[in-house]
Design an enzyme around this catalytic site. Structure first.
Site, PDB file in Angstrom:
ATOM      1  N   SER A 150       0.779  -1.295   0.023  1.00 45.16           N
ATOM      2  CA  SER A 150       0.105   0.048  -0.019  1.00 45.16           C
ATOM      3  C   SER A 150       0.861   1.220   0.044  1.00 45.16           C
ATOM      4  CB  SER A 150      -0.810   0.053   1.164  1.00 45.16           C
ATOM      5  OG  SER A 150      -1.599   1.439   1.442  1.00 45.16           O
ATOM      6  N   TYR A 163      -2.179  -1.402   9.952  1.00 44.05           N
ATOM      7  CA  TYR A 163      -2.229  -1.545   8.603  1.00 44.05           C
ATOM      8  C   TYR A 163      -0.893  -1.175   7.866  1.00 44.05           C
ATOM      9  CZ  TYR A 163      -4.084  -1.408   3.860  1.00 44.05           C
ATOM     10  OH  TYR A 163      -4.058  -1.296   2.338  1.00 44.05           O
TER      11      TYR A 163
END
Ligand SMILES: NC(=O)c1ccc[n+]([C@@H]2O[C@H](COP(=O)([O-])OP(=O)(O)OC[C@H]3O[C@@H](n4cnc5c(N)ncnc54)[C@H](O)[C@@H]3O)[C@@H](O)[C@H]2O)c1
Length: 271
Positions: A150, A163
């Site tokens: 990401s 995350y």
């Protein structure tokens, strides 16, 4: 790249039952790959597999729970029984559940459970997929592993530290995999999507928030699942046969600039 650049290749895509994973599975199949859609959401994986078959492609759905290593072993057993090889592994699945992302707030309020829930799927799950896939790739003479990380993995922010750091660990895992299996002709690269418009991101963000994102994106549109799929097809193909250990941003340039500079210069009357 030719229409059938991946003809005959066997590709496993985790989390392929919706959104980005669905687009990637469809794109790999459209280039001729035989695709195994592995997801805890087996209904979604079945739906996408059927759609691929309806378009003339080859696809099967397999239930996978990245929290349970035995399902990972069973997945590769099924793939080898059916096709005898694995050429492409796309680790796309992640713990993106609404409740998880909402609970993944400031570090001062972080619980061990929320932290572990991100790492267990995003990092440990990805590592176990690689561990159980690599022997089959070696037997087939090589392969391409693509990890979806990401854009936030290379940044720090006010939310989602579990995350983003679990995805930073995926970047490191990508480089370690490239180093450890390069001589066996296994390439491993990571894609860092920026905000990609999926059902989830559309649900989470209103028009105003999307406008803010558009203002910071260098290109004149926001990202779509197909943008990630195009990068996956490239990394899976022979066009990328000398590319390994790389961490690629596919984000319309949103992480290329310092976000405040435009505002500061505008405020000074210089932009
Ligand atoms: N959408 C974005 O803007 C964006 C941005 C950056 C990175 N990403 C990354 O892209 C990937 C796909 O994201 P998405 O937006 O399509 O989200 P998504 O929630 O639609 O996809 C995640 C998939 O993983 C599956 N999954 C979850 N837990 C699992 C488990 N235990 N075992 C097996 N499968 C499991 C889900 O069923 C789902 O199909 C993720 O790795 C995500 O972190 C997305």
């Amino acid at each position: 790249m030719s229409e059938k650049a991946l003809e005959g290749r066997v590709a496993v895509v985790s989390g392929a039952g919706a959104n980005i994973g669905e687009a990637c599975a469809r794109a790999l199949a459209a280039r001729g790959a035989r695709v195994i859609l592995a997801d805890i959401n087996i209904d979604g994986a079945n739906r996408v597999a059927e759609a691929i078959r309806a378009d003339g492609g080859e696809a099967m759905a397999v239930k996978l729970d990245l929290l349970d290593e035995s399902t990972i072993e069973a997945l590769f057993d099924t793939v080898i029984d059916r096709y005898g090889r694995v050429d492409i592994l796309h680790n796309n699945a992640a713990n993106t559940r609404m409740e998880q992302m909402a609970a993944d707030g400031p570090i001062g309020e972080m619980t061990a459970e929320v932290w572990d829930a991100a790492y267990a799927i995003n990092t440990r799950g990805t590592m176990l997929m690689i561990k159980h896939c690599v022997p089959h790739m070696i037997a087939a003479g090589g392969g391409s592993i693509i990890n979806t990380s990401s854009g936030v993995s290379i940044l720090g922010d006010i939310f989602n530290p579990a995350y983003s750091s679990s995805k930073a660990a995926v970047n490191s895992l990508t480089r370690n995999t490239a180093v450890q299996f390069g001589k066996q002709n296994i390439r491993c690269n990571a894609i860092l999507p920026g905000l990609i418009l999926t059902h989830l991101s559309r649900e989470m963000m209103g028009e105003e928030q999307l406008k803010m994102l558009a203002r910071h994106t260098l290109l004149p549109r926001l990202g779509a699942p197909e943008d990630i799929a195009n990068a996956v097809v490239f990394l899976a193909s022979d066009a990328a046969s000398f590319v390994t250990g790389q961490i690629f941003s596919v984000d319309g340039g949103i992480t290329t600039h310092q976000p405040y500079v435009g505002d500061v210069f505008a405020n000074m009357g210089l932009a």
